[in-house]
Design a protein around this motif. Structure first.
Motif, PDB file in Angstrom:
ATOM      1  N   ASP A 296      12.386   1.721  -2.830  1.00 27.92           N
ATOM      2  CA  ASP A 296      12.521   0.269  -2.850  1.00 27.92           C
ATOM      3  C   ASP A 296      12.661  -0.241  -1.414  1.00 27.92           C
ATOM      4  O   ASP A 296      13.753  -0.581  -0.965  1.00 27.92           O
ATOM      5  N   PRO A 297      11.542  -0.310  -0.668  1.00 27.76           N
ATOM      6  CA  PRO A 297      11.608  -0.703   0.747  1.00 27.76           C
ATOM      7  C   PRO A 297      12.154  -2.105   0.977  1.00 27.76           C
ATOM      8  O   PRO A 297      12.580  -2.421   2.086  1.00 27.76           O
TER       9      PRO A 297
ATOM     10  N   THR B 229       2.075  -2.787   5.400  1.00 29.30           N
ATOM     11  CA  THR B 229       2.722  -1.485   5.327  1.00 29.30           C
ATOM     12  C   THR B 229       4.133  -1.558   4.752  1.00 29.30           C
ATOM     13  O   THR B 229       4.978  -2.296   5.269  1.00 29.30           O
ATOM     14  N   PRO B 230       4.432  -0.798   3.704  1.00 30.92           N
ATOM     15  CA  PRO B 230       5.809  -0.736   3.180  1.00 30.92           C
ATOM     16  C   PRO B 230       6.762  -0.239   4.269  1.00 30.92           C
ATOM     17  O   PRO B 230       6.451   0.706   4.997  1.00 30.92           O
ATOM     18  N   GLY B 231       7.898  -0.897   4.407  1.00 34.15           N
ATOM     19  CA  GLY B 231       8.878  -0.480   5.402  1.00 34.15           C
ATOM     20  C   GLY B 231       8.664  -1.065   6.784  1.00 34.15           C
ATOM     21  O   GLY B 231       9.500  -0.875   7.672  1.00 34.15           O
ATOM     22  N   MET B 232       7.553  -1.779   6.990  1.00 35.85           N
ATOM     23  CA  MET B 232       7.289  -2.410   8.284  1.00 35.85           C
ATOM     24  C   MET B 232       7.840  -3.834   8.230  1.00 35.85           C
ATOM     25  O   MET B 232       7.304  -4.687   7.524  1.00 35.85           O
ATOM     26  N   GLU B 233       8.917  -4.094   8.959  1.00 36.20           N
ATOM     27  CA  GLU B 233       9.638  -5.362   8.837  1.00 36.20           C
ATOM     28  C   GLU B 233       8.944  -6.520   9.547  1.00 36.20           C
ATOM     29  O   GLU B 233       9.037  -7.668   9.104  1.00 36.20           O
ATOM     30  N   ILE B 234       8.285  -6.259  10.667  1.00 40.02           N
ATOM     31  CA  ILE B 234       7.632  -7.327  11.425  1.00 40.02           C
ATOM     32  C   ILE B 234       6.253  -6.862  11.886  1.00 40.02           C
ATOM     33  O   ILE B 234       5.966  -5.669  11.941  1.00 40.02           O
ATOM     34  N   SER B 235       5.414  -7.819  12.237  1.00 42.40           N
ATOM     35  CA  SER B 235       4.127  -7.522  12.872  1.00 42.40           C
ATOM     36  C   SER B 235       4.343  -7.573  14.377  1.00 42.40           C
ATOM     37  O   SER B 235       4.513  -8.648  14.954  1.00 42.40           O
ATOM     38  N   GLY B 236       4.389  -6.412  14.999  1.00 45.94           N
ATOM     39  CA  GLY B 236       4.608  -6.340  16.436  1.00 45.94           C
ATOM     40  C   GLY B 236       3.297  -6.300  17.192  1.00 45.94           C
ATOM     41  O   GLY B 236       2.223  -6.412  16.622  1.00 45.94           O
TER      42      GLY B 236
ATOM     43  N   VAL C 210       2.665  11.034   2.458  1.00 47.99           N
ATOM     44  CA  VAL C 210       2.104  11.793   3.572  1.00 47.99           C
ATOM     45  C   VAL C 210       0.583  11.789   3.518  1.00 47.99           C
ATOM     46  O   VAL C 210      -0.094  11.641   4.550  1.00 47.99           O
ATOM     47  N   GLU C 211       0.016  11.924   2.308  1.00 46.19           N
ATOM     48  CA  GLU C 211      -1.432  11.975   2.195  1.00 46.19           C
ATOM     49  C   GLU C 211      -2.101  10.668   2.626  1.00 46.19           C
ATOM     50  O   GLU C 211      -3.289  10.658   3.004  1.00 46.19           O
ATOM     51  N   GLU C 212      -1.354   9.562   2.592  1.00 42.79           N
ATOM     52  CA  GLU C 212      -1.933   8.280   2.994  1.00 42.79           C
ATOM     53  C   GLU C 212      -2.143   8.197   4.505  1.00 42.79           C
ATOM     54  O   GLU C 212      -2.925   7.366   4.988  1.00 42.79           O
ATOM     55  N   LEU C 213      -1.473   9.050   5.253  1.00 42.33           N
ATOM     56  CA  LEU C 213      -1.632   9.047   6.697  1.00 42.33           C
ATOM     57  C   LEU C 213      -3.073   9.312   7.110  1.00 42.33           C
ATOM     58  O   LEU C 213      -3.506   8.918   8.193  1.00 42.33           O
ATOM     59  N   GLU C 214      -3.827   9.961   6.240  1.00 39.07           N
ATOM     60  CA  GLU C 214      -5.234  10.266   6.546  1.00 39.07           C
ATOM     61  C   GLU C 214      -6.085   9.002   6.640  1.00 39.07           C
ATOM     62  O   GLU C 214      -7.197   9.032   7.171  1.00 39.07           O
ATOM     63  N   THR C 215      -5.576   7.870   6.149  1.00 40.18           N
ATOM     64  CA  THR C 215      -6.324   6.614   6.188  1.00 40.18           C
ATOM     65  C   THR C 215      -6.046   5.818   7.458  1.00 40.18           C
ATOM     66  O   THR C 215      -6.581   4.714   7.621  1.00 40.18           O
ATOM     67  N   TYR C 216      -5.229   6.339   8.338  1.00 40.37           N
ATOM     68  CA  TYR C 216      -4.802   5.613   9.533  1.00 40.37           C
ATOM     69  C   TYR C 216      -5.977   4.946  10.262  1.00 40.37           C
ATOM     70  O   TYR C 216      -6.963   5.596  10.611  1.00 40.37           O
TER      71      TYR C 216
ATOM     72  N   ALA D  49       6.545   8.193   6.648  1.00 35.56           N
ATOM     73  CA  ALA D  49       6.126   9.287   5.772  1.00 35.56           C
ATOM     74  C   ALA D  49       7.225  10.338   5.655  1.00 35.56           C
ATOM     75  O   ALA D  49       7.519  10.844   4.571  1.00 35.56           O
ATOM     76  N   GLU D  50       7.854  10.661   6.766  1.00 31.63           N
ATOM     77  CA  GLU D  50       8.959  11.622   6.762  1.00 31.63           C
ATOM     78  C   GLU D  50      10.109  11.117   5.897  1.00 31.63           C
ATOM     79  O   GLU D  50      10.796  11.891   5.231  1.00 31.63           O
ATOM     80  N   ALA D  51      10.291   9.782   5.878  1.00 30.01           N
ATOM     81  CA  ALA D  51      11.364   9.175   5.087  1.00 30.01           C
ATOM     82  C   ALA D  51      10.995   9.021   3.620  1.00 30.01           C
ATOM     83  O   ALA D  51      11.848   8.657   2.804  1.00 30.01           O
ATOM     84  N   GLY D  52       9.744   9.266   3.261  1.00 27.87           N
ATOM     85  CA  GLY D  52       9.310   9.146   1.875  1.00 27.87           C
ATOM     86  C   GLY D  52       8.911   7.739   1.475  1.00 27.87           C
ATOM     87  O   GLY D  52       8.659   7.476   0.295  1.00 27.87           O
ATOM     88  N   ILE D  53       8.828   6.829   2.432  1.00 31.58           N
ATOM     89  CA  ILE D  53       8.463   5.442   2.135  1.00 31.58           C
ATOM     90  C   ILE D  53       6.944   5.300   2.002  1.00 31.58           C
ATOM     91  O   ILE D  53       6.446   4.527   1.181  1.00 31.58           O
ATOM     92  N   VAL D  54       6.216   6.039   2.802  1.00 28.69           N
ATOM     93  CA  VAL D  54       4.748   6.090   2.748  1.00 28.69           C
ATOM     94  C   VAL D  54       4.350   7.511   2.375  1.00 28.69           C
ATOM     95  O   VAL D  54       4.882   8.472   2.954  1.00 28.69           O
TER      96      VAL D  54
END
Length: 294
Positions: free
Chosen positions: A66-67, A120-127, A98-104, A91-96
């Protein structure tokens, strides 16, 4: 050494080893993502991996499933071009996954090359436009106080970002409002797009500058996990709803953990040849296993 002291020492060692292992995996994820595009801000991700691991594996309160959980601590990536490292941490935190990283960086991916909160889930702002992150963090920390929330705000920024006047305006605002629920972490890797940081705009003595702005200031080796965790513990110990904001100044090395990339002269945005990616992974693993077994 008493039995209690021995237990505490073992626990501390286990903790450092555990978070260091997370940093290794973050670095590995970043290399895999970089290979998808053949280039990118891989050096920054490798250099900042220990900082990201310390936050996500040891400090941050969140729910991976629940991000948007209201009680979460907020992590703001002001340096949007560091997104590759942040995705690896998510990904390490389980929010994204790991297999989705291949779409970077690919079309229709939730993981664009520069961080965007709408994707992106877990991304609070657009930097990405440097100098905005700390200003947003100040407003967010103040808003959480008004809501009587115990959540804390962590803002990641870079030494190049200290060139921006808005960063220092935000630093003054944080002290003025006594935002004890705010911790800034600065990646001091001495490099930015236009060259070495001290030749673009000298910011040293940076520790004294933050102290003069009223912040609880610590400077550590950002690639030394024991020092990092102690600094975060110190910041947490003095955190409060109303009090001094904290800043942790982290000296890091671009490309950390991969000797081939540590030695690159043009390291801000790296072009890595196709045959080099596997070599990078092998060097990373050899270095980590050597350290882990020491």
């Amino acid at each position: 050494m008493t039995a209690t002291q021995e237990t505490m020492a073992t626990t501390t060692t286990d903790r450092v080893d555990s978070v260091s292992a997370a940093a290794y995996r973050i670095r590995h994820h970043a290399l895999n993502m970089g290979e998808v595009q053949g280039q990118g801000y891989v050096g920054q991700a490798l250099g900042a991996a220990d900082m990201l691991a310390a936050v996500y594996s040891d400090q941050l309160r969140f729910r991976a499933e629940d991000p948007e959980w209201d009680g979460r601590d907020r992590f703001l990536l002001s340096t949007g071009h560091y997104a590759i490292g942040h995705y690896a941490a998510l990904a390490e935190a389980g929010i994204v996954p790991v297999e989705e990283l291949e779409t970077y960086g690919s079309d229709d991916s939730r993981l664009p090359m520069s961080g965007m909160s709408t994707y992106t889930p877990g991304m609070e702002i657009s930097g990405g436009s440097l100098g905005h992150g700390l200003t947003i963090a100040v407003g967010m920390a103040l808003g959480l106080r008004y809501q009587e929330s115990t959540a804390r705000v962590y803002n990641f920024l870079s030494d190049g970002e200290l060139d921006e006047g808005s960063t220092w305006e935000a630093a003054m605002g944080a002290h003025h409002h006594q935002l004890g629920n705010l911790t800034a972490m600065v990646d001091i890797n001495a490099l930015q797009a236009d060259g070495k940081t001290d030749s673009v705009l000298r910011t040293e003595p940076v520790t004294e500058k933050w102290e003069s702005f009223g912040w609880y200031t610590q400077r550590v080796d950002g690639n030394n996990m024991a020092e990092l965790l102690q600094a975060f513990d110190n910041a947490a110990a003095q955190a409060s709803t109303v009090g001094r904001p904290s800043v942790i100044l982290c000296d890091t090395k671009v490309g950390r953990g991969v000797p081939l990339l540590e030695q690159r002269e043009k390291a801000h945005f790296m072009r890595i040849e196709e045959h080099e990616w596997q070599l990078c992974r092998e060097q990373l693993t050899a270095g980590y296993e050597g350290t882990a077994s020491a």
